[in-house]
Design a protein around this motif. Structure first.
Motif, PDB file in Angstrom:
ATOM      1  N   LEU A 143      -8.510  18.392  23.654  1.00  0.00           N
ATOM      2  CA  LEU A 143      -9.134  17.508  24.636  1.00  0.00           C
ATOM      3  C   LEU A 143      -8.420  16.165  24.728  1.00  0.00           C
ATOM      4  O   LEU A 143      -8.319  15.580  25.805  1.00  0.00           O
ATOM      5  N   LEU A 144      -7.935  15.677  23.597  1.00  0.00           N
ATOM      6  CA  LEU A 144      -7.357  14.337  23.556  1.00  0.00           C
ATOM      7  C   LEU A 144      -5.899  14.284  24.032  1.00  0.00           C
ATOM      8  O   LEU A 144      -5.487  13.331  24.708  1.00  0.00           O
ATOM      9  N   SER A 145      -5.109  15.299  23.671  1.00  0.00           N
ATOM     10  CA  SER A 145      -3.653  15.240  23.893  1.00  0.00           C
ATOM     11  C   SER A 145      -3.244  14.948  25.329  1.00  0.00           C
ATOM     12  O   SER A 145      -2.310  14.154  25.559  1.00  0.00           O
ATOM     13  N   PRO A 146      -3.882  15.525  26.355  1.00  0.00           N
ATOM     14  CA  PRO A 146      -3.449  15.234  27.730  1.00  0.00           C
ATOM     15  C   PRO A 146      -3.589  13.765  28.115  1.00  0.00           C
ATOM     16  O   PRO A 146      -2.960  13.321  29.094  1.00  0.00           O
ATOM     17  N   HIS A 147      -4.377  13.007  27.391  1.00  0.00           N
ATOM     18  CA  HIS A 147      -4.630  11.610  27.746  1.00  0.00           C
ATOM     19  C   HIS A 147      -3.882  10.624  26.835  1.00  0.00           C
ATOM     20  O   HIS A 147      -4.102   9.418  26.927  1.00  0.00           O
ATOM     21  N   LEU A 148      -3.011  11.149  25.971  1.00  0.00           N
ATOM     22  CA  LEU A 148      -2.251  10.295  25.049  1.00  0.00           C
ATOM     23  C   LEU A 148      -0.762  10.482  25.293  1.00  0.00           C
ATOM     24  O   LEU A 148      -0.223  11.576  25.088  1.00  0.00           O
ATOM     25  N   ARG A 149      -0.089   9.423  25.743  1.00  0.00           N
ATOM     26  CA  ARG A 149       1.352   9.521  25.988  1.00  0.00           C
ATOM     27  C   ARG A 149       2.124   9.601  24.678  1.00  0.00           C
ATOM     28  O   ARG A 149       3.143  10.281  24.579  1.00  0.00           O
ATOM     29  N   LYS A 150       1.647   8.921  23.666  1.00  0.00           N
ATOM     30  CA  LYS A 150       2.256   9.020  22.337  1.00  0.00           C
ATOM     31  C   LYS A 150       1.146   8.943  21.301  1.00  0.00           C
ATOM     32  O   LYS A 150       0.048   8.447  21.577  1.00  0.00           O
ATOM     33  N   ALA A 151       1.459   9.438  20.123  1.00  0.00           N
ATOM     34  CA  ALA A 151       0.443   9.519  19.080  1.00  0.00           C
ATOM     35  C   ALA A 151       0.085   8.123  18.586  1.00  0.00           C
ATOM     36  O   ALA A 151       0.964   7.360  18.174  1.00  0.00           O
ATOM     37  N   PRO A 152      -1.189   7.776  18.594  1.00  0.00           N
ATOM     38  CA  PRO A 152      -1.608   6.486  18.022  1.00  0.00           C
ATOM     39  C   PRO A 152      -1.598   6.564  16.505  1.00  0.00           C
ATOM     40  O   PRO A 152      -1.430   7.646  15.924  1.00  0.00           O
ATOM     41  N   PRO A 153      -1.771   5.440  15.808  1.00  0.00           N
ATOM     42  CA  PRO A 153      -1.855   5.474  14.345  1.00  0.00           C
ATOM     43  C   PRO A 153      -2.957   6.434  13.879  1.00  0.00           C
ATOM     44  O   PRO A 153      -3.935   6.680  14.608  1.00  0.00           O
ATOM     45  N   GLY A 167     -10.533  -3.564  13.072  1.00  0.00           N
ATOM     46  CA  GLY A 167      -9.344  -3.533  12.220  1.00  0.00           C
ATOM     47  C   GLY A 167      -8.235  -4.404  12.756  1.00  0.00           C
ATOM     48  O   GLY A 167      -7.901  -4.348  13.951  1.00  0.00           O
ATOM     49  N   ARG A 168      -7.632  -5.226  11.911  1.00  0.00           N
ATOM     50  CA  ARG A 168      -6.562  -6.122  12.375  1.00  0.00           C
ATOM     51  C   ARG A 168      -5.380  -5.333  12.931  1.00  0.00           C
ATOM     52  O   ARG A 168      -4.728  -5.765  13.882  1.00  0.00           O
ATOM     53  N   ARG A 169      -5.102  -4.184  12.327  1.00  0.00           N
ATOM     54  CA  ARG A 169      -3.945  -3.400  12.760  1.00  0.00           C
ATOM     55  C   ARG A 169      -4.259  -2.474  13.919  1.00  0.00           C
ATOM     56  O   ARG A 169      -3.365  -1.848  14.488  1.00  0.00           O
ATOM     57  N   THR A 170      -5.522  -2.362  14.257  1.00  0.00           N
ATOM     58  CA  THR A 170      -5.897  -1.414  15.319  1.00  0.00           C
ATOM     59  C   THR A 170      -6.583  -2.072  16.504  1.00  0.00           C
ATOM     60  O   THR A 170      -6.755  -1.425  17.542  1.00  0.00           O
ATOM     61  N   GLN A 171      -6.943  -3.341  16.388  1.00  0.00           N
ATOM     62  CA  GLN A 171      -7.771  -3.976  17.420  1.00  0.00           C
ATOM     63  C   GLN A 171      -7.101  -3.969  18.789  1.00  0.00           C
ATOM     64  O   GLN A 171      -7.784  -3.907  19.816  1.00  0.00           O
ATOM     65  N   HIS A 172      -5.754  -3.986  18.814  1.00  0.00           N
ATOM     66  CA  HIS A 172      -5.066  -4.012  20.106  1.00  0.00           C
ATOM     67  C   HIS A 172      -5.150  -2.662  20.838  1.00  0.00           C
ATOM     68  O   HIS A 172      -4.767  -2.570  22.017  1.00  0.00           O
ATOM     69  N   LEU A 173      -5.668  -1.630  20.159  1.00  0.00           N
ATOM     70  CA  LEU A 173      -5.784  -0.303  20.761  1.00  0.00           C
ATOM     71  C   LEU A 173      -7.215   0.013  21.207  1.00  0.00           C
ATOM     72  O   LEU A 173      -7.507   1.142  21.595  1.00  0.00           O
ATOM     73  N   ALA A 174      -8.083  -1.000  21.190  1.00  0.00           N
ATOM     74  CA  ALA A 174      -9.473  -0.781  21.599  1.00  0.00           C
ATOM     75  C   ALA A 174      -9.546  -0.319  23.057  1.00  0.00           C
ATOM     76  O   ALA A 174     -10.356   0.560  23.406  1.00  0.00           O
ATOM     77  N   GLY A 175      -8.722  -0.903  23.909  1.00  0.00           N
ATOM     78  CA  GLY A 175      -8.714  -0.510  25.322  1.00  0.00           C
ATOM     79  C   GLY A 175      -8.283   0.935  25.500  1.00  0.00           C
ATOM     80  O   GLY A 175      -8.829   1.663  26.342  1.00  0.00           O
ATOM     81  N   LEU A 176      -7.282   1.362  24.722  1.00  0.00           N
ATOM     82  CA  LEU A 176      -6.812   2.744  24.788  1.00  0.00           C
ATOM     83  C   LEU A 176      -7.934   3.705  24.408  1.00  0.00           C
ATOM     84  O   LEU A 176      -8.171   4.719  25.089  1.00  0.00           O
ATOM     85  N   VAL A 177      -8.627   3.397  23.319  1.00  0.00           N
ATOM     86  CA  VAL A 177      -9.722   4.256  22.855  1.00  0.00           C
ATOM     87  C   VAL A 177     -10.801   4.363  23.931  1.00  0.00           C
ATOM     88  O   VAL A 177     -11.297   5.455  24.224  1.00  0.00           O
ATOM     89  N   ASN A 178     -11.138   3.244  24.532  1.00  0.00           N
ATOM     90  CA  ASN A 178     -12.150   3.239  25.587  1.00  0.00           C
ATOM     91  C   ASN A 178     -11.721   4.110  26.766  1.00  0.00           C
ATOM     92  O   ASN A 178     -12.495   4.944  27.267  1.00  0.00           O
ATOM     93  N   ALA A 179     -10.462   3.960  27.186  1.00  0.00           N
ATOM     94  CA  ALA A 179      -9.972   4.693  28.357  1.00  0.00           C
ATOM     95  C   ALA A 179      -9.896   6.192  28.082  1.00  0.00           C
ATOM     96  O   ALA A 179     -10.295   7.013  28.924  1.00  0.00           O
ATOM     97  N   VAL A 180      -9.386   6.571  26.909  1.00  0.00           N
ATOM     98  CA  VAL A 180      -9.210   7.985  26.586  1.00  0.00           C
ATOM     99  C   VAL A 180     -10.563   8.686  26.482  1.00  0.00           C
ATOM    100  O   VAL A 180     -10.767   9.767  27.044  1.00  0.00           O
ATOM    101  N   LEU A 181     -11.506   8.072  25.773  1.00  0.00           N
ATOM    102  CA  LEU A 181     -12.790   8.731  25.557  1.00  0.00           C
ATOM    103  C   LEU A 181     -13.602   8.858  26.847  1.00  0.00           C
ATOM    104  O   LEU A 181     -14.443   9.759  26.965  1.00  0.00           O
ATOM    105  N   ARG A 182     -13.349   7.989  27.810  1.00  0.00           N
ATOM    106  CA  ARG A 182     -14.064   8.104  29.088  1.00  0.00           C
ATOM    107  C   ARG A 182     -13.460   9.182  29.988  1.00  0.00           C
ATOM    108  O   ARG A 182     -14.056   9.566  30.988  1.00  0.00           O
TER     109      ARG A 182
END
Length: 410
Positions: free
Chosen positions: A59-69, A104-119
């Motif tokens: 379900l996730l792979s089609p919405h991820l251009r590259k693998a996140p941490p 998370g300090r190392r992950t906070q910049h990916l909050a938008g990505l998580v929101n977009a992918v899960l929607r």
């Protein structure tokens, strides 16, 4: 659900998928001051994610251009199974996942990505996907043995939450459905210690397949019986409840502590010995039960972390250890005594092949075919062993995979 449960679940997934650690090991690292209910829910969520990781990835792979941490990916996986398997409200799951990444300090910049992918993901298609496959090092030999259809059913059983099986003392009963072999099964048990008969020691938790090893041994009252590699003690309890004089041996003092607790709760007695079987001097015994260390590939339905932390490379060393333990167990027997050897493995190297090698090393041994009430004829191998698989009783929730055999010493 509190975010702390989700945070701990992600930490468990990071340990299994990133560090190659068993879930049982990772659980010890969770915050000890966390409420037991949150720790339990974190464990349940991690188990659910591991059982459905392949589906979540599809379900996730089609919405991820590259693998996140890894941690971010595990947040995404967890959110998908919460929505698709747990039936949690998407809005709350997405909001909690975004908040978790943002913390998370190392992950906070990916909050938008998580929101977009899960929607964008469509949890409704989850159930139409095939069940998670076993790793190829395990799947391929099983397909050769039993065919693709059987393996597909095994995988479907492993994707479900396993029921809870109980073994009752003779003359006692336990809650749940009575199974043909004498065990009792609960599909939604709740808190085990709150079940009727727990405080009275009328029963103990034990998979229905594991319980057959003692039935195969058929202990008689007053017999001297050794239970080797005994912890956590289900088979020791069975032997003691049958009236045998039991010596329970295990190398792990920590695991034996749990065995002693179970003996005390069930008001049963056994001599408990912490020792390495290969060095231990004991006996002679009328009967010996050896549940040898193995790959545990028959228990994936209860331990879905195993395929992610094992690669099959340990099998040759385990098979060698099992052979040495078999020889030692036979040496502990009186003439005419009987041995039950078993492993919770699906692989013939740890079962059928061990039996053939045992008979070759000890020409006087005689295999005694199983006579167990409720056991089906198709479970018995040509050589007289008992081959149990997760797809057996699939409509009831399956059973653990085991090989077991009884041999008689000349």
């Amino acid at each position: 659900m509190a975010d702390e449960s989700r945070s701990m679940a992600v930490a468990l997934l990071d340990a299994v998928l990133g560090e190659g650690r068993l879930l049982s090991q990772a659980l010890a690292d969770l915050p000890h001051d966390a409420p037991p209910s949150e720790r339990a829910r974190a464990q349940r969520l991690a188990l659910t994610a591991l059982r459905h990781l392949e589906r979540a990835e599809r379900l996730l792979s089609p919405h991820l251009r590259k693998a996140p941490p890894l941690t971010v990916r595990n947040v995404l996986r967890l959110a998908v199974v919460e929505m698709a398997v747990e039936g949690a409200a998407p809005h709350g799951v997405v909001s909690a996942a975004v908040d978790l990444v943002r913390r998370g300090r190392r992950t906070q910049h990916l909050a938008g990505l998580v929101n977009a992918v899960l929607r964008k993901v469509a949890p409704a298609s989850f159930d139409r996907m095939p069940a998670q496959r076993m790793p190829m090092w395990l799947r391929q030999p099983l397909v050769r043995l039993w065919g693709r259809e059987v393996v597909a059913v095994i995988e479907a059983v492993q994707a479900g939450v396993p029921p809870l099986d109980l073994t009752a003392k003779p003359g006692a009963t336990a809650p749940g459905e009575a199974l043909p072999t004498g065990s009792f099964r609960l599909t939604h048990p709740g808190q085990v210690s709150a079940l009727p008969g727990y405080d009275a020691g009328d029963w103990w938790v034990q998979d229905a397949a594991a319980a057959l090893a003692v039935q195969l041994l058929a202990p008689a009252e007053g017999e001297a019986v050794a239970d080797l590699c005994a912890a956590p003690g289900g088979k020791t309890l069975q032997l003691a409840a049958a009236g045998a004089r039991v010596t329970a041996v295990d190398v792990s003092e920590a695991r034996l502590a749990r065995l002693r607790e179970n003996l005390a709760r069930c008001r049963l007695s056994a001599e408990v010995v912490a020792a390495d079987l290969l060095d231990w001097q004991g006996g002679p015994f009328d009967a010996v039960l050896l549940d040898a260390p193995c790959s545990a590939t028959g228990t994936i339905r209860r331990h879905p972390d195993l395929p992610f932390v094992k690669d099959g490379s340990e099998i040759p060393a385990l098979a060698e250890l099992q052979a040495a333990m078999i020889d030692r167990a036979l040496a502990l027997l009186k003439p005419g005594g009987r041995l039950v050897f078993c492993t919770c493995s699906l692989l013939p190297e740890e079962g059928e092949d061990q039996l053939a090698a045992m008979l070759a090393r000890h020409p006087g041994l005689r295999v005694e075919r199983p006579e167990i009430a409720g056991a089906e004829a198709g479970w018995v191998t040509e050589a007289g062993g008992l081959r149990l698989r997760p797809d057996l009783w699939a409509d009831r929730g399956g059973m653990d995979g085991f090989f077991m055999v009884r041999v008689r010493k000349p």
